[in-house]
Design a protein around this motif. Structure first.
Motif, PDB file in Angstrom:
ATOM      1  N   ASP A 292       0.860  -1.190   0.000  1.00  0.00           N
ATOM      2  CA  ASP A 292       0.000   0.000   0.000  1.00  0.00           C
ATOM      3  C   ASP A 292       0.894   1.237   0.000  1.00  0.00           C
ATOM      4  O   ASP A 292       0.860   2.055   0.881  1.00  0.00           O
ATOM      5  N   HIS A 293       1.706   1.322  -1.008  1.00  0.00           N
ATOM      6  CA  HIS A 293       2.788   2.279  -1.063  1.00  0.00           C
ATOM      7  C   HIS A 293       2.361   3.742  -1.074  1.00  0.00           C
ATOM      8  O   HIS A 293       3.037   4.570  -0.507  1.00  0.00           O
ATOM      9  N   LEU A 294       1.260   4.094  -1.708  1.00  0.00           N
ATOM     10  CA  LEU A 294       0.873   5.500  -1.747  1.00  0.00           C
ATOM     11  C   LEU A 294       0.459   6.014  -0.372  1.00  0.00           C
ATOM     12  O   LEU A 294       0.698   7.170  -0.041  1.00  0.00           O
ATOM     13  N   ILE A 295      -0.133   5.155   0.436  1.00  0.00           N
ATOM     14  CA  ILE A 295      -0.525   5.554   1.790  1.00  0.00           C
ATOM     15  C   ILE A 295       0.714   5.868   2.623  1.00  0.00           C
ATOM     16  O   ILE A 295       0.790   6.896   3.291  1.00  0.00           O
ATOM     17  N   HIS A 296       1.710   5.001   2.549  1.00  0.00           N
ATOM     18  CA  HIS A 296       2.942   5.240   3.306  1.00  0.00           C
ATOM     19  C   HIS A 296       3.736   6.401   2.712  1.00  0.00           C
ATOM     20  O   HIS A 296       4.352   7.176   3.438  1.00  0.00           O
ATOM     21  N   ALA A 297       3.710   6.543   1.396  1.00  0.00           N
ATOM     22  CA  ALA A 297       4.377   7.682   0.762  1.00  0.00           C
ATOM     23  C   ALA A 297       3.773   8.989   1.262  1.00  0.00           C
ATOM     24  O   ALA A 297       4.506   9.916   1.638  1.00  0.00           O
ATOM     25  N   LEU A 298       2.447   9.062   1.298  1.00  0.00           N
ATOM     26  CA  LEU A 298       1.783  10.280   1.773  1.00  0.00           C
ATOM     27  C   LEU A 298       2.170  10.573   3.216  1.00  0.00           C
ATOM     28  O   LEU A 298       2.455  11.719   3.565  1.00  0.00           O
ATOM     29  N   ALA A 299       2.217   9.546   4.041  1.00  0.00           N
ATOM     30  CA  ALA A 299       2.582   9.751   5.447  1.00  0.00           C
ATOM     31  C   ALA A 299       3.982  10.367   5.562  1.00  0.00           C
ATOM     32  O   ALA A 299       4.194  11.318   6.321  1.00  0.00           O
ATOM     33  N   TRP A 300       4.925   9.849   4.795  1.00  0.00           N
ATOM     34  CA  TRP A 300       6.296  10.383   4.857  1.00  0.00           C
ATOM     35  C   TRP A 300       6.364  11.781   4.249  1.00  0.00           C
ATOM     36  O   TRP A 300       7.060  12.657   4.773  1.00  0.00           O
ATOM     37  N   TYR A 301       5.669  12.011   3.143  1.00  0.00           N
ATOM     38  CA  TYR A 301       5.669  13.346   2.543  1.00  0.00           C
ATOM     39  C   TYR A 301       5.092  14.374   3.506  1.00  0.00           C
ATOM     40  O   TYR A 301       5.626  15.471   3.648  1.00  0.00           O
ATOM     41  N   GLU A 302       3.989  14.021   4.172  1.00  0.00           N
ATOM     42  CA  GLU A 302       3.374  14.958   5.109  1.00  0.00           C
ATOM     43  C   GLU A 302       4.274  15.225   6.307  1.00  0.00           C
ATOM     44  O   GLU A 302       4.302  16.329   6.832  1.00  0.00           O
ATOM     45  N   ARG A 303       5.006  14.222   6.719  1.00  0.00           N
ATOM     46  CA  ARG A 303       5.938  14.432   7.830  1.00  0.00           C
ATOM     47  C   ARG A 303       7.062  15.385   7.411  1.00  0.00           C
ATOM     48  O   ARG A 303       7.509  16.212   8.202  1.00  0.00           O
ATOM     49  N   ALA A 304       7.522  15.283   6.175  1.00  0.00           N
ATOM     50  CA  ALA A 304       8.610  16.139   5.689  1.00  0.00           C
ATOM     51  C   ALA A 304       8.115  17.501   5.202  1.00  0.00           C
ATOM     52  O   ALA A 304       8.908  18.432   5.076  1.00  0.00           O
ATOM     53  N   ALA A 305       6.820  17.643   4.938  1.00  0.00           N
ATOM     54  CA  ALA A 305       6.272  18.853   4.318  1.00  0.00           C
ATOM     55  C   ALA A 305       6.608  20.156   5.052  1.00  0.00           C
ATOM     56  O   ALA A 305       6.942  21.143   4.392  1.00  0.00           O
ATOM     57  N   PRO A 306       6.551  20.205   6.386  1.00  0.00           N
ATOM     58  CA  PRO A 306       6.894  21.481   7.037  1.00  0.00           C
ATOM     59  C   PRO A 306       8.354  21.899   6.833  1.00  0.00           C
ATOM     60  O   PRO A 306       8.697  23.066   6.994  1.00  0.00           O
ATOM     61  N   LYS A 307       9.194  20.953   6.452  1.00  0.00           N
ATOM     62  CA  LYS A 307      10.623  21.227   6.313  1.00  0.00           C
ATOM     63  C   LYS A 307      11.073  21.287   4.853  1.00  0.00           C
ATOM     64  O   LYS A 307      12.221  21.608   4.584  1.00  0.00           O
ATOM     65  N   SER A 308      10.179  20.950   3.909  1.00  0.00           N
ATOM     66  CA  SER A 308      10.590  20.820   2.514  1.00  0.00           C
ATOM     67  C   SER A 308       9.442  21.183   1.576  1.00  0.00           C
ATOM     68  O   SER A 308       8.383  20.546   1.624  1.00  0.00           O
ATOM     69  N   ALA A 309       9.673  22.182   0.732  1.00  0.00           N
ATOM     70  CA  ALA A 309       8.650  22.580  -0.240  1.00  0.00           C
ATOM     71  C   ALA A 309       8.376  21.446  -1.229  1.00  0.00           C
ATOM     72  O   ALA A 309       7.237  21.229  -1.631  1.00  0.00           O
ATOM     73  N   ARG A 310       9.403  20.726  -1.595  1.00  0.00           N
ATOM     74  CA  ARG A 310       9.240  19.586  -2.522  1.00  0.00           C
ATOM     75  C   ARG A 310       8.338  18.521  -1.892  1.00  0.00           C
ATOM     76  O   ARG A 310       7.453  17.974  -2.545  1.00  0.00           O
ATOM     77  N   ALA A 311       8.561  18.211  -0.620  1.00  0.00           N
ATOM     78  CA  ALA A 311       7.731  17.216   0.065  1.00  0.00           C
ATOM     79  C   ALA A 311       6.287  17.698   0.171  1.00  0.00           C
ATOM     80  O   ALA A 311       5.358  16.905   0.011  1.00  0.00           O
ATOM     81  N   ALA A 312       6.099  18.991   0.422  1.00  0.00           N
ATOM     82  CA  ALA A 312       4.738  19.532   0.505  1.00  0.00           C
ATOM     83  C   ALA A 312       4.011  19.376  -0.827  1.00  0.00           C
ATOM     84  O   ALA A 312       2.839  18.996  -0.868  1.00  0.00           O
ATOM     85  N   GLU A 313       4.719  19.647  -1.930  1.00  0.00           N
ATOM     86  CA  GLU A 313       4.118  19.496  -3.255  1.00  0.00           C
ATOM     87  C   GLU A 313       3.796  18.031  -3.534  1.00  0.00           C
ATOM     88  O   GLU A 313       2.715  17.700  -4.045  1.00  0.00           O
ATOM     89  N   LEU A 314       4.715  17.134  -3.206  1.00  0.00           N
ATOM     90  CA  LEU A 314       4.463  15.704  -3.422  1.00  0.00           C
ATOM     91  C   LEU A 314       3.323  15.202  -2.541  1.00  0.00           C
ATOM     92  O   LEU A 314       2.554  14.332  -2.954  1.00  0.00           O
ATOM     93  N   ALA A 315       3.199  15.751  -1.338  1.00  0.00           N
ATOM     94  CA  ALA A 315       2.085  15.370  -0.458  1.00  0.00           C
ATOM     95  C   ALA A 315       0.763  15.760  -1.109  1.00  0.00           C
ATOM     96  O   ALA A 315      -0.190  14.969  -1.114  1.00  0.00           O
ATOM     97  N   ARG A 316       0.698  16.967  -1.675  1.00  0.00           N
ATOM     98  CA  ARG A 316      -0.540  17.402  -2.351  1.00  0.00           C
ATOM     99  C   ARG A 316      -0.852  16.503  -3.549  1.00  0.00           C
ATOM    100  O   ARG A 316      -1.991  16.083  -3.739  1.00  0.00           O
ATOM    101  N   GLN A 317       0.154  16.212  -4.341  1.00  0.00           N
ATOM    102  CA  GLN A 317      -0.056  15.375  -5.529  1.00  0.00           C
ATOM    103  C   GLN A 317      -0.476  13.960  -5.152  1.00  0.00           C
ATOM    104  O   GLN A 317      -1.366  13.375  -5.774  1.00  0.00           O
ATOM    105  N   THR A 318       0.162  13.405  -4.135  1.00  0.00           N
ATOM    106  CA  THR A 318      -0.155  12.038  -3.710  1.00  0.00           C
ATOM    107  C   THR A 318      -1.540  11.973  -3.083  1.00  0.00           C
ATOM    108  O   THR A 318      -2.296  11.041  -3.346  1.00  0.00           O
ATOM    109  N   ALA A 319      -1.876  12.964  -2.276  1.00  0.00           N
ATOM    110  CA  ALA A 319      -3.204  12.991  -1.651  1.00  0.00           C
ATOM    111  C   ALA A 319      -4.298  13.033  -2.712  1.00  0.00           C
ATOM    112  O   ALA A 319      -5.355  12.420  -2.541  1.00  0.00           O
ATOM    113  N   ALA A 320      -4.040  13.695  -3.827  1.00  0.00           N
ATOM    114  CA  ALA A 320      -5.028  13.776  -4.900  1.00  0.00           C
ATOM    115  C   ALA A 320      -5.285  12.414  -5.543  1.00  0.00           C
ATOM    116  O   ALA A 320      -6.347  12.200  -6.126  1.00  0.00           O
TER     117      ALA A 320
END
Length: 104
Positions: A55-83
Protein backbone atom coordinates in the motif's frame (compact mmCIF):
# COMPACT_ATOMS: atom_id res chain seq x y z
CA UNK A 1 40.47 -22.75 -10.17
CA UNK A 2 36.69 -22.88 -10.11
CA UNK A 3 34.83 -21.15 -12.91
CA UNK A 4 31.41 -19.64 -12.42
CA UNK A 5 28.83 -19.85 -15.15
CA UNK A 6 27.30 -16.49 -16.12
CA UNK A 7 23.99 -17.49 -14.50
CA UNK A 8 25.59 -18.35 -11.16
CA UNK A 9 27.72 -15.21 -11.23
CA UNK A 10 24.63 -13.09 -11.96
CA UNK A 11 22.73 -14.74 -9.12
CA UNK A 12 25.55 -14.08 -6.66
CA UNK A 13 25.77 -10.47 -7.82
CA UNK A 14 22.01 -10.02 -7.36
CA UNK A 15 22.16 -11.46 -3.86
CA UNK A 16 25.04 -9.17 -2.91
CA UNK A 17 23.30 -6.12 -4.38
CA UNK A 18 20.11 -7.05 -2.57
CA UNK A 19 21.97 -7.09 0.73
CA UNK A 20 23.48 -3.68 -0.01
CA UNK A 21 20.09 -2.25 -0.98
CA UNK A 22 18.48 -3.73 2.14
CA UNK A 23 21.19 -2.19 4.34
CA UNK A 24 20.78 1.15 2.57
CA UNK A 25 17.02 1.09 3.02
CA UNK A 26 17.45 0.29 6.71
CA UNK A 27 19.81 3.27 7.10
CA UNK A 28 17.39 5.52 5.23
CA UNK A 29 14.52 4.43 7.50
CA UNK A 30 16.62 5.18 10.61
CA UNK A 31 17.47 8.63 9.28
CA UNK A 32 13.84 9.35 8.37
CA UNK A 33 12.60 8.22 11.79
CA UNK A 34 15.14 10.55 13.39
CA UNK A 35 13.58 13.48 11.51
CA UNK A 36 16.00 14.13 8.66
CA UNK A 37 13.89 15.86 5.97
CA UNK A 38 15.83 14.52 2.98
CA UNK A 39 15.52 10.97 4.29
CA UNK A 40 11.79 11.44 4.91
CA UNK A 41 11.37 12.73 1.36
CA UNK A 42 13.44 9.92 -0.21
CA UNK A 43 11.61 7.25 1.78
CA UNK A 44 8.30 8.72 0.60
CA UNK A 45 9.54 8.55 -2.98
CA UNK A 46 10.57 4.91 -2.58
CA UNK A 47 7.16 4.01 -1.17
CA UNK A 48 5.40 5.99 -3.91
CA UNK A 49 7.09 3.87 -6.53
CA UNK A 50 6.28 0.63 -4.72
CA UNK A 51 9.50 -0.21 -2.90
CA UNK A 52 8.89 -1.89 0.43
CA UNK A 53 5.12 -1.80 0.91
CA UNK A 54 2.10 -3.01 -1.05
CA UNK A 55 0.00 0.00 0.00
CA UNK A 56 2.79 2.28 -1.06
CA UNK A 57 0.87 5.50 -1.75
CA UNK A 58 -0.53 5.55 1.79
CA UNK A 59 2.94 5.24 3.31
CA UNK A 60 4.38 7.68 0.76
CA UNK A 61 1.78 10.28 1.77
CA UNK A 62 2.58 9.75 5.45
CA UNK A 63 6.30 10.38 4.86
CA UNK A 64 5.67 13.35 2.54
CA UNK A 65 3.37 14.96 5.11
CA UNK A 66 5.94 14.43 7.83
CA UNK A 67 8.61 16.14 5.69
CA UNK A 68 6.27 18.85 4.32
CA UNK A 69 6.89 21.48 7.04
CA UNK A 70 10.62 21.23 6.31
CA UNK A 71 10.59 20.82 2.51
CA UNK A 72 8.65 22.58 -0.24
CA UNK A 73 9.24 19.59 -2.52
CA UNK A 74 7.73 17.22 0.06
CA UNK A 75 4.74 19.53 0.51
CA UNK A 76 4.12 19.50 -3.25
CA UNK A 77 4.46 15.70 -3.42
CA UNK A 78 2.08 15.37 -0.46
CA UNK A 79 -0.54 17.40 -2.35
CA UNK A 80 -0.06 15.37 -5.53
CA UNK A 81 -0.15 12.04 -3.71
CA UNK A 82 -3.20 12.99 -1.65
CA UNK A 83 -5.03 13.78 -4.90
CA UNK A 84 -4.49 10.15 -5.98
CA UNK A 85 -6.02 8.72 -2.79
CA UNK A 86 -9.56 8.49 -1.52
CA UNK A 87 -10.45 10.34 1.70
CA UNK A 88 -10.45 6.99 3.52
CA UNK A 89 -6.93 6.22 2.27
CA UNK A 90 -5.81 9.68 3.35
CA UNK A 91 -7.19 8.94 6.82
CA UNK A 92 -5.30 5.63 6.85
CA UNK A 93 -2.09 7.50 5.99
CA UNK A 94 -2.66 9.96 8.84
CA UNK A 95 -3.48 7.18 11.31
CA UNK A 96 -0.42 5.16 10.26
CA UNK A 97 1.81 8.22 10.59
CA UNK A 98 0.39 9.10 14.00
CA UNK A 99 0.76 5.58 15.33
CA UNK A 100 4.12 4.69 13.77
CA UNK A 101 5.97 7.93 13.15
CA UNK A 102 4.88 10.19 15.95
CA UNK A 103 5.10 13.97 15.64
CA UNK A 104 7.30 15.46 12.91
Amino acid sequence: MKRWTPGVAALILCLLCGQVVHAGLRSLRRAAHSGMPNAELKLGELYQYGVGRPDHLIHALAWYERAAPKSARAAELARQTAALLTPREQQRAAAWAKGRLGPP
